[in-house]
Design an enzyme around this catalytic site. Structure first.
Site, PDB file in Angstrom:
ATOM      1  CG  ASN A 187       3.844  -0.948   1.965  1.00 20.68           C
ATOM      2  OD1 ASN A 187       3.799  -1.534   3.038  1.00 20.68           O
ATOM      3  ND2 ASN A 187       3.251   0.211   1.761  1.00 20.68           N
ATOM      4  N   GLY A 193       3.743  -9.387  -5.702  1.00 24.44           N
ATOM      5  CA  GLY A 193       4.776  -9.404  -6.732  1.00 24.44           C
ATOM      6  C   GLY A 193       4.289  -9.084  -8.138  1.00 24.44           C
ATOM      7  CG  ASP A 371       8.489   8.671   8.652  1.00 31.19           C
ATOM      8  OD1 ASP A 371       7.346   8.829   9.094  1.00 31.19           O
ATOM      9  OD2 ASP A 371       9.300   7.871   9.141  1.00 31.19           O
ATOM     10  NE  ARG A 430      -5.998  -3.421  -6.620  1.00 29.12           N
ATOM     11  CZ  ARG A 430      -4.720  -3.541  -6.332  1.00 29.12           C
ATOM     12  NH1 ARG A 430      -4.063  -2.536  -5.770  1.00 29.12           N
ATOM     13  NH2 ARG A 430      -4.068  -4.654  -6.611  1.00 29.12           N
ATOM     14  CG  HIS A 540      -1.099   2.675  -3.284  1.00 33.38           C
ATOM     15  ND1 HIS A 540       0.060   1.985  -3.557  1.00 33.38           N
ATOM     16  CD2 HIS A 540      -0.949   3.878  -3.874  1.00 33.38           C
ATOM     17  CE1 HIS A 540       0.870   2.737  -4.283  1.00 33.38           C
ATOM     18  NE2 HIS A 540       0.272   3.890  -4.490  1.00 33.38           N
ATOM     19  CD  GLU A 569       1.875   3.630  -0.951  1.00 33.34           C
ATOM     20  OE1 GLU A 569       0.806   3.747  -0.339  1.00 33.34           O
ATOM     21  OE2 GLU A 569       2.557   2.580  -0.948  1.00 33.34           O
TER      22      GLU A 569
END
Length: 603
Positions: A187, A193, A371, A430, A540, A569
């Site tokens: 990601n 950036g 995973d 957010r 996210h 993450e």
């Protein structure tokens, strides 16, 4: 007689002109093309198709019976993402002499654009494209099973994984990185950036009244105090050191800082290289220049090996289905990312959002399927705060990606709904902004700004796109006046003008905004004006494997699982209910380095 002669001459001239026009038309449509006496009408053909960033143009050279060459002649695809299909697919089409080429995972849109454009060229040449699509080429022979040794094995070649790998190698360890995708990046390479870090004591931090303590407080409070205080403290106190480490590896950042969406304060640093490519240009330059550190692509970890109560390696599936055994002499680092791309998992854990089925798209790359979290569960790792899933109000309406977002920073733009009304503090968290967007008609909004951010229209946004390019592609809109802009995006012109006027009167600080907004810089008063559409998108997953400040994975009894580390993450408990914009890259950098250093010292 003279009349007959003139009439005959006229007829001859007309015939000559017809032949001339016909010949010119044929050359224009298919340059150098000849008669079709084989599979193709020989010649050079061109076509284009829509990619992620705009048109992808190709040139195909054909003989009567052979695809001689395929070239991508122009494109606007994101560096580091579209590169692989642009490099590989033309070669593969020529190699197999057909169109049955698999798309490149993580770059499906670019792959499909190349295949569509080449198909167009072949149709121009009279080819049976259905038959060509059935040609798949020879299946790769299964490679032999292999067993490799390294001091440290890292699972995942995104930002956290390569930060861990380079750090472990700098500490004197040999390193092997496994990556299931055909390219590095995860990601991180898709991101804008932005990296939050406070250089405490610098003129910039002093001018912005910023500090490490403020970064800590806003991170804790921004996650409703669910973030682990020790992990958050580790995050913010090591952030600037991480930036200096990157600079020491050769990575360059633009001067100054800015406020990224949901970042709450101007402390985000922007790399010189576009999107997230700067991180990987830096890491891969180091990896390519050094021995005893390697990356294995198309290699998916399937099992963690445990011996004598310690994680001692990884079993993986190679590109051809062969078994790959990696023996870790010191430690294993999980850096596989989150599960925003796994619809089943996000529906299983979602408790907050109206729905997270496949109608809600994601900003993530196709490999973000959880995973590593599932692997960690097999060795009794504790999972924390899995229900904390972050959405952004900034998704592309068609793809869910962040591309096409015209904002340059939080301070200078507003959001309006399809009626032209503001509906939220555009500098809020957010989750607050996204929840408000879900309450708007069609769950749809417009970002509106002016020429303070785009003086010429050729300036690049955080995703290496200019607003002029986006307008040409129909993904953004321009009006010399607000009324013209309103007409183009289909909102009430009086309401849009009122929304901008309301914003402008708060810039001077004379009145408080009814939505509580506090972040301002310039008024929206300098035409031309711009707008771009946005929708909610999964961004996210804050939940994941539980770790301590040394990036050691903890089990369900709160005990360390020996020689297993995690970063990025794949972990949970740092950000709480909501991650501040710009903190993800800080997270992967700080804890990636900690995990790499700790794994290199493990016994």
């Amino acid at each position: 007689m003279k009349s007959i002669f003139n009439r005959a001459l006229c007829i001859l001239l007309c015939v000559a002109m017809i032949f001339t026009v016909t010949a010119c038309s044929g050359n224009s449509a298919t340059p150098q093309a000849g008669d079709q006496d084989g599979k193709f009408k020989a010649g050079t053909y061109t076509a284009s198709a829509k990619g992620m960033g705009g048109d992808v143009a190709v040139e195909v050279v054909l003989t009567a019976d052979k695809i001689e060459s395929v070239k991508v002649t122009s494109h606007k695809e994101t560096p580091g993402i579209g590169d692989l299909p642009i490099e590989q697919l033309p070669e593969k089409i020529v190699e197999i002499q057909g169109l049955g080429v698999d798309t490149v995972a993580g770059a499906t849109i670019t792959s499909n654009a190349i295949l569509a454009a080449v198909t167009d060229c072949l149709k121009q040449a009279g080819a049976d494209t259905d038959a060509l699509k059935a040609i798949k080429g020879d299946a790769a022979q299964k490679a032999e099973d292999v067993s490799l040794d390294a001091d440290v094995v890292v699972v995942g070649a995104g930002g956290a994984g390569l930060a861990a790998a380079v750090t472990a190698h700098q500490a004197g360890s040999s390193v092997i990185v496994l990556e299931k995708m055909p390219k590095v990046g995860g990601n991180t390479i898709l991101s804008g950036g932005a990296l939050n870090a406070v250089d405490e004591g610098s003129e910039t931090a002093i001018a912005n009244k910023d500090s490490v303590e403020k970064h800590y407080t806003q991170t804790i409070e921004g996650g409703d105090k669910q973030g682990d205080p020790e992990l958050v403290r580790t995050l913010v106190t090591n952030a600037w050191d991480g930036v200096e480490w990157l600079k020491g590896l050769g990575m360059e950042f633009k001067p100054g800082v800015f406020t990224v969406l949901g970042g709450m304060w101007p402390r985000a640093h922007k790399p010189v290289d576009p999107v997230g490519t700067g991180f990987f240009n830096t890491y891969m330059k180091y990896i390519d220049a050094n021995d005893n550190i390697k990356v294995m692509l198309n290699t998916k970890a399937t099992e963690l090996v445990v011996k004598d109560g310690k994680v001692s390696g990884v079993i993986a599936k190679g590109e051809t289905g062969n078994k790959v055994t990696l023996n870790a002499k010191k430690g294993v680092v999980l850096a596989t990312g989150g599960f925003a791309g796994n619809v089943e998992m996000r529906q299983k854990y979602n408790t907050k959002w109206p729905k997270l089925d496949d109608s809600i798209k994601s900003t993530n790359h196709s490999g973000a399927t959880g995973d590593g979290i599932l692997l960690a569960e097999t060795v009794n790792a504790e999972l924390v705060q899995m229900e904390n899933i972050q959405l952004l109000p900034m998704g592309d309406p068609k793809t869910g990606s962040l591309s096409g977002n015209i904002e340059q920073g939080v301070e200078n733009r507003i959001f309006v709904n399809d009626e032209g009304d503001r509906f939220v503090d555009e500098g809020a968290r957010r989750d607050v902004m996204t929840a408000a967007l879900f309450e708007q008609p069609n769950n749809h909004m417009w970002i509106v700004l002016d020429s303070h951010d785009y003086p010429t229209g050729d300036e690049k946004n955080n995703f290496n796109e200019s607003v002029n390019e986006l307008i040409a592609e129909g993904r953004a809109f321009k009006g010399e006046t607000l009324e013209e802009l309103a007409a183009k995006i289909g909102v009430n012109p009086e309401k849009l003008s009122a929304a901008v006027e309301d914003f402008n009167k708060h810039v001077d600080g004379k009145e408080k905004d009814s939505f509580g907004r506090t972040l301002y810089k310039d008024k929206i008063d300098k035409g031309p004006f711009y707008a771009a559409p946005r929708v909610p998108t999964v961004h996210h997953t804050m939940g994941g494997v539980k770790i301590n400040k040394d990036a050691q994975v903890l089990d369900k009894n709160a005990k360390v699982i020996p020689r297993l580390y995690a970063a990025g993450e794949v972990t949970g408990g740092i950000h709480g209910t909501n991650r501040l914009g710009g903190n993800a890259l800080t997270d992967i950098l700080v804890f990636g380095r900690i995990a790499g250093a700790a794994a290199a010292q493990a016994k």
